[in-house]
Design a protein around this motif. Sequence first.
Motif, short mmCIF file in Angstrom:
data_model
loop_
_atom_site.label_atom_id
_atom_site.label_comp_id
_atom_site.label_asym_id
_atom_site.label_seq_id
_atom_site.Cartn_x
_atom_site.Cartn_y
_atom_site.Cartn_z
N HIS A 73 0.85 -1.20 0.00
CA HIS A 73 0.00 0.00 0.00
C HIS A 73 0.88 1.24 0.00
O HIS A 73 2.09 1.16 0.16
CB HIS A 73 -0.96 0.01 1.18
CG HIS A 73 -2.33 0.55 0.82
ND1 HIS A 73 -2.52 1.78 0.22
CD2 HIS A 73 -3.57 0.02 0.96
CE1 HIS A 73 -3.81 1.98 0.01
NE2 HIS A 73 -4.47 0.92 0.44
N ILE A 74 0.23 2.37 -0.21
CA ILE A 74 0.95 3.63 -0.32
C ILE A 74 0.43 4.61 0.72
O ILE A 74 -0.39 4.25 1.58
CB ILE A 74 0.84 4.20 -1.75
CG1 ILE A 74 -0.59 4.66 -2.05
CG2 ILE A 74 1.28 3.17 -2.77
CD1 ILE A 74 -0.73 5.41 -3.37
N ASP A 75 0.86 5.84 0.64
CA ASP A 75 0.44 6.87 1.60
C ASP A 75 -1.06 7.13 1.56
O ASP A 75 -1.60 7.75 2.48
CB ASP A 75 1.20 8.17 1.34
CG ASP A 75 1.23 8.51 -0.13
OD1 ASP A 75 0.39 9.28 -0.59
OD2 ASP A 75 2.12 7.99 -0.85
N ASP A 76 -1.76 6.67 0.53
CA ASP A 76 -3.22 6.81 0.49
C ASP A 76 -3.87 6.17 1.71
O ASP A 76 -4.93 6.63 2.17
CB ASP A 76 -3.79 6.17 -0.77
CG ASP A 76 -3.71 7.06 -1.99
OD1 ASP A 76 -3.32 8.24 -1.84
OD2 ASP A 76 -4.03 6.59 -3.09
N VAL A 99 8.99 0.05 4.56
CA VAL A 99 8.71 1.06 3.54
C VAL A 99 9.92 1.07 2.62
O VAL A 99 11.05 1.26 3.08
CB VAL A 99 8.46 2.45 4.15
CG1 VAL A 99 8.52 3.54 3.08
CG2 VAL A 99 7.10 2.50 4.85
N SER A 100 9.67 0.82 1.35
CA SER A 100 10.79 0.62 0.42
C SER A 100 10.92 1.71 -0.63
O SER A 100 11.85 1.66 -1.44
CB SER A 100 10.65 -0.74 -0.26
OG SER A 100 9.49 -0.79 -1.07
N GLY A 234 4.95 0.79 0.75
CA GLY A 234 5.50 -0.20 1.66
C GLY A 234 4.69 -1.48 1.67
O GLY A 234 3.71 -1.64 0.93
N PHE A 235 5.08 -2.39 2.57
CA PHE A 235 4.49 -3.72 2.66
C PHE A 235 4.10 -4.00 4.10
O PHE A 235 4.82 -3.63 5.03
CB PHE A 235 5.47 -4.76 2.12
CG PHE A 235 5.83 -4.51 0.69
CD1 PHE A 235 5.07 -5.08 -0.33
CD2 PHE A 235 6.88 -3.67 0.34
CE1 PHE A 235 5.36 -4.81 -1.66
CE2 PHE A 235 7.18 -3.41 -0.98
CZ PHE A 235 6.42 -3.98 -1.99
N TYR A 236 2.95 -4.64 4.27
CA TYR A 236 2.33 -4.76 5.58
C TYR A 236 1.79 -6.17 5.81
O TYR A 236 1.53 -6.92 4.86
CB TYR A 236 1.15 -3.77 5.69
CG TYR A 236 1.52 -2.33 5.46
CD1 TYR A 236 1.77 -1.48 6.53
CD2 TYR A 236 1.63 -1.81 4.17
CE1 TYR A 236 2.12 -0.15 6.33
CE2 TYR A 236 1.97 -0.49 3.97
CZ TYR A 236 2.22 0.34 5.03
OH TYR A 236 2.57 1.64 4.82
N ALA A 281 9.87 0.33 12.77
CA ALA A 281 9.78 1.50 13.65
C ALA A 281 9.81 2.80 12.84
O ALA A 281 9.02 3.72 13.10
CB ALA A 281 10.92 1.49 14.66
N GLY A 282 10.68 2.87 11.85
CA GLY A 282 10.75 4.07 11.02
C GLY A 282 9.49 4.28 10.21
O GLY A 282 9.05 5.42 10.00
N ALA A 283 8.90 3.18 9.75
CA ALA A 283 7.66 3.27 8.98
C ALA A 283 6.51 3.79 9.86
O ALA A 283 5.70 4.61 9.41
CB ALA A 283 7.30 1.91 8.39
#
Length: 306
Positions: A73-76, A99-100, A234-236, A281-283
Amino acid sequence: MAKPDGFPSRALTMIVPYGPAGGSGQVAAAMAEAVTGHTDVAINRDHKPGGSGTVGMTAYMAAPADGYNVLEHIDDASSAHALDSSRPNPAADLVPLVVSQVTFSQVYIRTNETRYTDWTSFVKWVKAQDGKATIANVSKEGSMERVTMKFITDATGMEIQQISFDKGAPRYGALLGGQVDALFEQPGDVRKFLDADNFKPILTIFNERPGVFADVPTHKEMGMDFEPLLRFRGFYVHKDAPADRVKWLQWAFQRGYCQDSYQAFNESKFMNVIDSYRDTAGAIDLINASVDQYREVYKSMGMDVK
């Protein structure tokens, strides 16, 4: 890292809430290849476009939380939660694996365009069209793209029609074929059009000129005083997935980012221009900051923040 109790013993499914041709489709394919390359675990991609990511998110949240289903998914997802807190919070209802990609946006025109050649002449031309000028964009109101375009039109006094496309391919094709006058997009997603000299950027929405676009002015330089919103992908995995499986997935996807194939992909998409990597953590920090930023923006726009 050893597989916890044999997990995974079969292929993973990656739900991608956008079409295969756009930025999400491309990064999902690259990360799946990288993860499979160093774990030998296959990943089947399931594209569920629609609603600027909401169709895919809804499908993912209904899938079994067993670790075999992951989400791109993205910032949406962050902006959707910022507007309506009943929507899934990607920093709490999901566990960010990595987050890549983190990147900026630009406005593009056709390289062979003769009606305007740079940002200044584009703004002048748009103002002379009495609201008939067009720019290809995504459809979701409140998205990073739509909010940024509102910042731009408010700052410049332009009136421009935003023609909606949720999938990347028709959005890019609309500019290439002359159905629209400009395109709002991120540079990595249109790399092949830049390399082929089909498109050229006339505005960078970032606080400084990235070296690879040193000849393209920023919105700040063009007199627009707003803080740029960034695109991130990123990936979740679902927060209720077993903890030992989540730990293995974090290892697999964060190591996937480090694989040569993925690094080459990011470089080919201008995703090494600014720091694109965030661990879990950064994500979470990035998502929480983005939610706060979007909420303030939406309130200032008079939108109904729930």
